[in-house]
Design a protein around this motif. Structure first.
Motif, PDB file in Angstrom:
ATOM      1  N   HIS A 119       0.867  -1.178   0.000  1.00  0.00           N
ATOM      2  CA  HIS A 119       0.000   0.000   0.000  1.00  0.00           C
ATOM      3  C   HIS A 119       0.900   1.223   0.000  1.00  0.00           C
ATOM      4  N   ALA A 120       0.757   2.049  -1.013  1.00  0.00           N
ATOM      5  CA  ALA A 120       1.705   3.148  -1.226  1.00  0.00           C
ATOM      6  C   ALA A 120       1.753   4.138  -0.073  1.00  0.00           C
ATOM      7  N   GLU A 121       0.634   4.321   0.630  1.00  0.00           N
ATOM      8  CA  GLU A 121       0.586   5.330   1.697  1.00  0.00           C
ATOM      9  C   GLU A 121       1.142   4.813   3.015  1.00  0.00           C
ATOM     10  N   ARG A 125       7.485  -0.692   7.328  1.00  0.00           N
ATOM     11  CA  ARG A 125       7.181  -1.542   8.484  1.00  0.00           C
ATOM     12  C   ARG A 125       5.765  -2.113   8.374  1.00  0.00           C
ATOM     13  N   GLU A 126       4.804  -1.240   8.071  1.00  0.00           N
ATOM     14  CA  GLU A 126       3.405  -1.674   7.969  1.00  0.00           C
ATOM     15  C   GLU A 126       3.204  -2.615   6.783  1.00  0.00           C
ATOM     16  N   ASN A 127       3.924  -2.352   5.702  1.00  0.00           N
ATOM     17  CA  ASN A 127       3.765  -3.197   4.528  1.00  0.00           C
ATOM     18  C   ASN A 127       4.385  -4.581   4.708  1.00  0.00           C
ATOM     19  N   ILE A 128       5.367  -4.702   5.588  1.00  0.00           N
ATOM     20  CA  ILE A 128       5.909  -6.021   5.889  1.00  0.00           C
ATOM     21  C   ILE A 128       4.822  -6.903   6.483  1.00  0.00           C
ATOM     22  N   PHE A 146      10.847 -10.628  11.677  1.00  0.00           N
ATOM     23  CA  PHE A 146      10.835  -9.223  11.271  1.00  0.00           C
ATOM     24  C   PHE A 146      12.246  -8.657  11.133  1.00  0.00           C
ATOM     25  N   ASP A 147      13.092  -8.872  12.134  1.00  0.00           N
ATOM     26  CA  ASP A 147      14.447  -8.311  12.092  1.00  0.00           C
ATOM     27  C   ASP A 147      15.255  -8.894  10.933  1.00  0.00           C
ATOM     28  N   GLU A 148      15.072 -10.194  10.660  1.00  0.00           N
ATOM     29  CA  GLU A 148      15.776 -10.813   9.534  1.00  0.00           C
ATOM     30  C   GLU A 148      15.321 -10.209   8.208  1.00  0.00           C
ATOM     31  N   ILE A 149      14.020  -9.983   8.074  1.00  0.00           N
ATOM     32  CA  ILE A 149      13.480  -9.398   6.840  1.00  0.00           C
ATOM     33  C   ILE A 149      14.052  -8.009   6.606  1.00  0.00           C
ATOM     34  N   VAL A 150      14.068  -7.206   7.663  1.00  0.00           N
ATOM     35  CA  VAL A 150      14.575  -5.837   7.542  1.00  0.00           C
ATOM     36  C   VAL A 150      16.063  -5.844   7.207  1.00  0.00           C
ATOM     37  N   LEU A 159      12.545   2.422   7.022  1.00  0.00           N
ATOM     38  CA  LEU A 159      11.513   1.492   7.465  1.00  0.00           C
ATOM     39  C   LEU A 159      10.200   2.198   7.796  1.00  0.00           C
ATOM     40  N   ASP A 160      10.288   3.414   8.334  1.00  0.00           N
ATOM     41  CA  ASP A 160       9.080   4.145   8.733  1.00  0.00           C
ATOM     42  C   ASP A 160       8.714   5.236   7.732  1.00  0.00           C
ATOM     43  N   THR A 161       9.210   5.078   6.503  1.00  0.00           N
ATOM     44  CA  THR A 161       8.875   5.991   5.400  1.00  0.00           C
ATOM     45  C   THR A 161       7.819   5.342   4.516  1.00  0.00           C
ATOM     46  N   PRO A 162       6.800   6.094   4.065  1.00  0.00           N
ATOM     47  CA  PRO A 162       5.802   5.515   3.144  1.00  0.00           C
ATOM     48  C   PRO A 162       6.482   4.939   1.904  1.00  0.00           C
ATOM     49  N   VAL A 163       6.038   3.778   1.473  1.00  0.00           N
ATOM     50  CA  VAL A 163       6.710   3.103   0.356  1.00  0.00           C
ATOM     51  C   VAL A 163       6.493   3.828  -0.967  1.00  0.00           C
ATOM     52  N   LYS A 164       5.566   4.777  -1.021  1.00  0.00           N
ATOM     53  CA  LYS A 164       5.398   5.540  -2.257  1.00  0.00           C
ATOM     54  C   LYS A 164       6.634   6.370  -2.565  1.00  0.00           C
ATOM     55  N   ARG A 165       7.491   6.568  -1.560  1.00  0.00           N
ATOM     56  CA  ARG A 165       8.722   7.318  -1.757  1.00  0.00           C
ATOM     57  C   ARG A 165       9.905   6.386  -2.020  1.00  0.00           C
ATOM     58  N   TYR A 166       9.684   5.104  -2.073  1.00  0.00           N
ATOM     59  CA  TYR A 166      10.758   4.151  -2.351  1.00  0.00           C
ATOM     60  C   TYR A 166      11.069   4.125  -3.846  1.00  0.00           C
TER      61      TYR A 166
END
Length: 419
Positions: A119-121, A125-128, A146-150, A159-166
């Motif tokens: 979800h772009a917004e 972290r939330e999208n994981i 979770f820690d392994e994925i990150v 991690l705490d940035t909206p993925v629309k900015r990735y």
């Protein structure tokens, strides 16, 4: 099925080009009733046989059958439009086949598109969590991994940035990290890894090797990077225009595929001297470039010697001639410039025979220019960019598949040891 985790039986997929539906409400309702309610296979054969309707339809897949063993790494290769992605979507149960069946067991995890389920917004972290739920992970599994994925994704700072900015690379990093830690029985990966940088591709290949070799899970991998297919997968299938062309050892299937797309020789010839390049002193009659190999349909690879055979019409005599052979990269850099020994010129056919040794050139496109010199001093004629050829890559026992640096790639014996 016995040791087969997936069995594909006579799978076909037919798409209608242009507008969706048959153009008739009655026929659309009839098709819906048969497929959705009565669970019958879609049948288009009668439509295709009538009038000129075949131009409105496209068989993306046609009668594909194969089995995949538990723990096997299967590569799927073919040109664009060959049906690779369609096949993966059918196996992933995203698309329904027109006819045929797929039987299997185990949990499937698919990475078919960049950022699927994100979800772009929402933040990374939330999208994981969302992506993990979508792929079938429980909340406990996500928290535990979770820690392994990150750490694997390498996006801790964002991690705490909206993925629309990735960036697209960050998207695929996160998508693959979640899917790879799902511990699926079957991991399906499309060409999305091409988006990542070289270091991340290396990590992905290493992770998929671990999933297949150490954990004994099954992998279906689609890629245009044929060296990745050869190194990661023990077996490969080759699709062409929806049909299964070859199935077997990955190195052999890749060789057959490249051999079908590449000419085993590059030849240009002129029947009449009046039409050939050159001048009144010398003209180019023919030039042939081919790999030196005992195998049929062999292509030029980084290991293959390259034979160059050139014939000229020679109209001068009573002088000495020699020819400089210049090999250039596609960016115009000179790889080498070598000269032949001198010969006494006579009117007739003059032949140049040159072999470039194997394990010298890098995988790239090369161009040949020829310069005819008289009496070691004066220029007779220069044939600029008169031929070109491609050198294909071969790599073994490595997980790096980015561009191999260097104009040449010689085989030099180097020994590493601990003192």
């Amino acid at each position: 099925m016995t040791d087969s985790i997936i069995e594909v039986s006579n799978i076909s997929k037919l798409y209608k080009l242009g507008t969706i539906g048959s153009g008739s409400l009655k026929r659309d309702l009839y098709n819906w009733w048969n497929t959705a309610v009565r669970k019958k296979e879609q049948t288009y054969d009668t439509i295709m046989e009538n009038t000129d309707m075949d131009s409105q339809y496209l068989w993306a897949l046609k009668d594909i059958s194969f089995k995949i063993k538990d723990g096997e790494a299967l590569g799927i290769i073919g040109s664009n439009g060959s049906g690779k992605s369609t096949l993966l979507k059918i196996i992933s149960k995203i698309v329904q086949p027109t006819r045929g069946t797929i039987t299997g067991r185990g949990r499937i995890s698919s990475i078919l598109e960049v950022g699927t389920g994100f979800h772009a917004e929402l933040t990374g972290r939330e999208n994981i969590y969302i992506s993990g739920y979508t792929l079938g992970m429980s909340k406990f599994e996500i928290i535990e991994k979770f820690d392994e994925i990150v750490a694997f994704s390498g996006i801790e700072k964002f991690l705490d940035t909206p993925v629309k900015r990735y960036s697209s690379g960050m998207y695929v990093r996160l998508a693959f990290a979640v899917a790879a830690h799902l511990e699926p029985d079957i991991l399906i990966v499309d060409e999305v890894l091409a988006v990542g940088d070289a270091d991340f591709q290396k990590k992905c290949m290493g992770k998929m090797k671990d999933i297949s070799n150490k954990n004994g899970r099954t992998i279906l991998f689609v890629s245009h990077n044929l060296q990745a297919i050869t190194n990661l997968c023990s077996r490969a299938i080759w699709l062409n225009k929806g049909k299964l062309m070859d199935d077997g050892n990955s190195a052999e299937v890749v060789e057959n595929y490249i051999g079908s797309t590449k000419q085993d020789k590059n030849e240009t010839a002129w029947d009449m001297a009046e039409q050939a390049p050159g001048n009144e002193l010398v003209k180019l009659k023919s030039i042939l470039i081919n790999p030196v190999s005992e195998k049929a349909n062999t292509y030029i690879s980084v290991r293959t010697p390259v034979h160059i055979d050139v014939e000229f019409w020679c109209y001068i005599e009573n002088c000495t001639l020699n020819i400089n052979v210049t090999l250039l990269t596609e960016t115009g850099e000179c790889v080498f410039n070598i000269g032949t020994h001198n010969i006494v010129a006579k009117k007739g056919i003059m032949v140049l025979d040159t072999t470039i040794p194997g394990n010298l050139l890098n995988n790239a496109n090369y161009t040949i220019s020829l310069t005819v010199i008289k009496d070691n001093a004066s220029l007779v004629y220069e044939f600029v960019d008169c031929a070109s050829f491609d050198v294909e890559d071969i790599r073994e026992n490595m997980t790096y598949f980015g561009k191999w640096e260097g104009i040449i790639r010689p085989e030099i014996n180097s020994v590493l040891y601990i003192k």
